[in-house]
Design a protein around this motif. Sequence first.
Motif, PDB file in Angstrom:
ATOM      1  N   UNK A   1       0.837  -1.210   0.000  1.00  0.00           N
ATOM      2  CA  UNK A   1       0.000   0.000   0.000  1.00  0.00           C
ATOM      3  C   UNK A   1       0.868   1.255   0.000  1.00  0.00           C
ATOM      4  N   UNK A   2       0.442   2.255  -0.755  1.00  0.00           N
ATOM      5  CA  UNK A   2       1.111   3.554  -0.754  1.00  0.00           C
ATOM      6  C   UNK A   2       0.094   4.615  -0.351  1.00  0.00           C
ATOM      7  N   UNK A   3       0.350   5.276   0.763  1.00  0.00           N
ATOM      8  CA  UNK A   3      -0.544   6.335   1.245  1.00  0.00           C
ATOM      9  C   UNK A   3       0.081   7.674   0.869  1.00  0.00           C
ATOM     10  N   UNK A   4      -0.537   8.356  -0.088  1.00  0.00           N
ATOM     11  CA  UNK A   4      -0.010   9.640  -0.573  1.00  0.00           C
ATOM     12  C   UNK A   4      -0.642  10.782   0.213  1.00  0.00           C
ATOM     13  N   UNK A   5       0.171  11.773   0.574  1.00  0.00           N
ATOM     14  CA  UNK A   5      -0.289  12.917   1.372  1.00  0.00           C
ATOM     15  C   UNK A   5      -1.098  12.451   2.584  1.00  0.00           C
ATOM     16  N   UNK A   6      -0.488  11.680   3.479  1.00  0.00           N
ATOM     17  CA  UNK A   6      -1.219  11.127   4.633  1.00  0.00           C
ATOM     18  C   UNK A   6      -1.789  12.216   5.525  1.00  0.00           C
ATOM     19  N   UNK A   7      -2.955  11.926   6.103  1.00  0.00           N
ATOM     20  CA  UNK A   7      -3.614  12.873   7.003  1.00  0.00           C
ATOM     21  C   UNK A   7      -2.865  12.949   8.335  1.00  0.00           C
ATOM     22  N   UNK A   8      -3.051  14.044   9.048  1.00  0.00           N
ATOM     23  CA  UNK A   8      -2.373  14.240  10.336  1.00  0.00           C
ATOM     24  C   UNK A   8      -2.738  13.155  11.338  1.00  0.00           C
ATOM     25  N   UNK A   9      -3.942  12.591  11.209  1.00  0.00           N
ATOM     26  CA  UNK A   9      -4.394  11.570  12.173  1.00  0.00           C
ATOM     27  C   UNK A   9      -3.921  10.161  11.797  1.00  0.00           C
ATOM     28  N   UNK A  10      -3.200  10.029  10.674  1.00  0.00           N
ATOM     29  CA  UNK A  10      -2.701   8.722  10.234  1.00  0.00           C
ATOM     30  C   UNK A  10      -1.705   8.165  11.248  1.00  0.00           C
ATOM     31  N   UNK A  11      -1.921   6.924  11.682  1.00  0.00           N
ATOM     32  CA  UNK A  11      -1.016   6.273  12.627  1.00  0.00           C
ATOM     33  C   UNK A  11       0.131   5.611  11.868  1.00  0.00           C
ATOM     34  N   UNK A  12       1.348   5.887  12.298  1.00  0.00           N
ATOM     35  CA  UNK A  12       2.527   5.287  11.687  1.00  0.00           C
ATOM     36  C   UNK A  12       2.761   3.923  12.329  1.00  0.00           C
ATOM     37  N   UNK A  13       2.913   2.904  11.500  1.00  0.00           N
ATOM     38  CA  UNK A  13       3.143   1.545  11.986  1.00  0.00           C
ATOM     39  C   UNK A  13       4.632   1.243  12.015  1.00  0.00           C
ATOM     40  N   UNK A  14       5.019   0.370  12.907  1.00  0.00           N
ATOM     41  CA  UNK A  14       6.403  -0.087  12.947  1.00  0.00           C
ATOM     42  C   UNK A  14       6.765  -0.705  11.593  1.00  0.00           C
ATOM     43  N   UNK A  15       7.902  -0.317  11.040  1.00  0.00           N
ATOM     44  CA  UNK A  15       8.409  -0.778   9.738  1.00  0.00           C
ATOM     45  C   UNK A  15       7.717  -0.128   8.543  1.00  0.00           C
ATOM     46  N   UNK A  16       6.833   0.852   8.784  1.00  0.00           N
ATOM     47  CA  UNK A  16       6.377   1.690   7.668  1.00  0.00           C
ATOM     48  C   UNK A  16       7.591   2.380   7.051  1.00  0.00           C
ATOM     49  N   UNK A  17       7.508   2.655   5.765  1.00  0.00           N
ATOM     50  CA  UNK A  17       8.557   3.438   5.107  1.00  0.00           C
ATOM     51  C   UNK A  17       8.012   4.840   4.881  1.00  0.00           C
ATOM     52  N   UNK A  18       8.623   5.815   5.543  1.00  0.00           N
ATOM     53  CA  UNK A  18       8.198   7.207   5.432  1.00  0.00           C
ATOM     54  C   UNK A  18       8.988   7.891   4.324  1.00  0.00           C
ATOM     55  N   UNK A  19       8.276   8.506   3.390  1.00  0.00           N
ATOM     56  CA  UNK A  19       8.933   9.295   2.339  1.00  0.00           C
ATOM     57  C   UNK A  19       8.887  10.747   2.797  1.00  0.00           C
ATOM     58  N   UNK A  20      10.057  11.262   3.151  1.00  0.00           N
ATOM     59  CA  UNK A  20      10.177  12.549   3.845  1.00  0.00           C
ATOM     60  C   UNK A  20      10.959  13.530   2.978  1.00  0.00           C
ATOM     61  N   UNK A  21      10.498  14.769   2.946  1.00  0.00           N
ATOM     62  CA  UNK A  21      11.183  15.815   2.195  1.00  0.00           C
ATOM     63  C   UNK A  21      11.520  16.967   3.134  1.00  0.00           C
ATOM     64  N   UNK A  22      12.718  17.551   2.942  1.00  0.00           N
ATOM     65  CA  UNK A  22      13.093  18.677   3.795  1.00  0.00           C
ATOM     66  C   UNK A  22      14.557  19.025   3.694  1.00  0.00           C
ATOM     67  N   UNK A  23      14.986  19.916   4.576  1.00  0.00           N
ATOM     68  CA  UNK A  23      16.377  20.346   4.639  1.00  0.00           C
ATOM     69  C   UNK A  23      17.249  19.200   5.157  1.00  0.00           C
ATOM     70  N   UNK A  24      18.448  19.066   4.609  1.00  0.00           N
ATOM     71  CA  UNK A  24      19.324  17.958   4.978  1.00  0.00           C
ATOM     72  C   UNK A  24      19.627  17.918   6.473  1.00  0.00           C
ATOM     73  N   UNK A  25      19.878  19.075   7.074  1.00  0.00           N
ATOM     74  CA  UNK A  25      20.208  19.109   8.499  1.00  0.00           C
ATOM     75  C   UNK A  25      19.006  18.669   9.347  1.00  0.00           C
ATOM     76  N   UNK A  26      17.801  19.041   8.910  1.00  0.00           N
ATOM     77  CA  UNK A  26      16.587  18.622   9.634  1.00  0.00           C
ATOM     78  C   UNK A  26      16.351  17.122   9.475  1.00  0.00           C
ATOM     79  N   UNK A  27      16.637  16.611   8.275  1.00  0.00           N
ATOM     80  CA  UNK A  27      16.511  15.165   8.055  1.00  0.00           C
ATOM     81  C   UNK A  27      17.481  14.417   8.965  1.00  0.00           C
TER      82      UNK A  27
END
Length: 218
Positions: A184-210
């Motif tokens: 399953x691929x959840x695009x633009x997940x809602x704020x209430x979405x629960x993250x499961x152990x071993x989920x793969x998070x696709x994260x974008x941002x500044x390198x230092x913040x990452x």
Amino acid sequence: MKKNFAVIGLGRFGGSICRTLANQGIEVLAIDKNEERVNEFSMIASHAVVGDSTDETVLKSIGIRNFDHVIVAIGDDIQSSILTTLILKELGVPIITAKAQNDYHEKVLRKIGADRVVHPERDMGERIANNMASNSVLDYLELSAEHSIVEIVANGKIGGNTIIDLDIRKKYGLNIVAIKRGEELIVSPQAKETIHHNDILIVIGNDSDIDRFEKKVM
């Protein structure tokens, strides 16, 4: 309407681009001075032409200005790469992507009008190094000098929390643009979405913040 592409230089980099575009059903013209390479791609690309891309009359004769995007994938011949890019710019090609051998080559290509410059060997090296350096980062793609998009495995520290509980945007300045959960691929997940152990998070941002966030999930 689909864009049409031309690839100049059918070495490892240019050949890979040509194959990938062709496999997606995209019209692509393959150009190289080497007749053997052109013959190899004659059954892959929409059209394959033997030609010297530093000769303006050759490029005009094959109608290069009619292509939406031209990739200059010439290998070690920096002079030919620069001259080809310059001619394409003067002929009015809308988008030009050029392969650079080094930072100086990149600087010249940008000055003469290349819309995008890539360093395939350097970029792949950085990508592999970033993957090897971290147990939690599965993949890494540099977007700019300071921003990247990464795939991070959610561990027990963050698994079971919702996105709003973690408050990643406020605490780290990052955005979770998608979550991979098995098939399953959840695009633009809602704020209430629960993250499961071993989920793969696709994260974008500044390198230092990452980096700061990565330390939390390791």
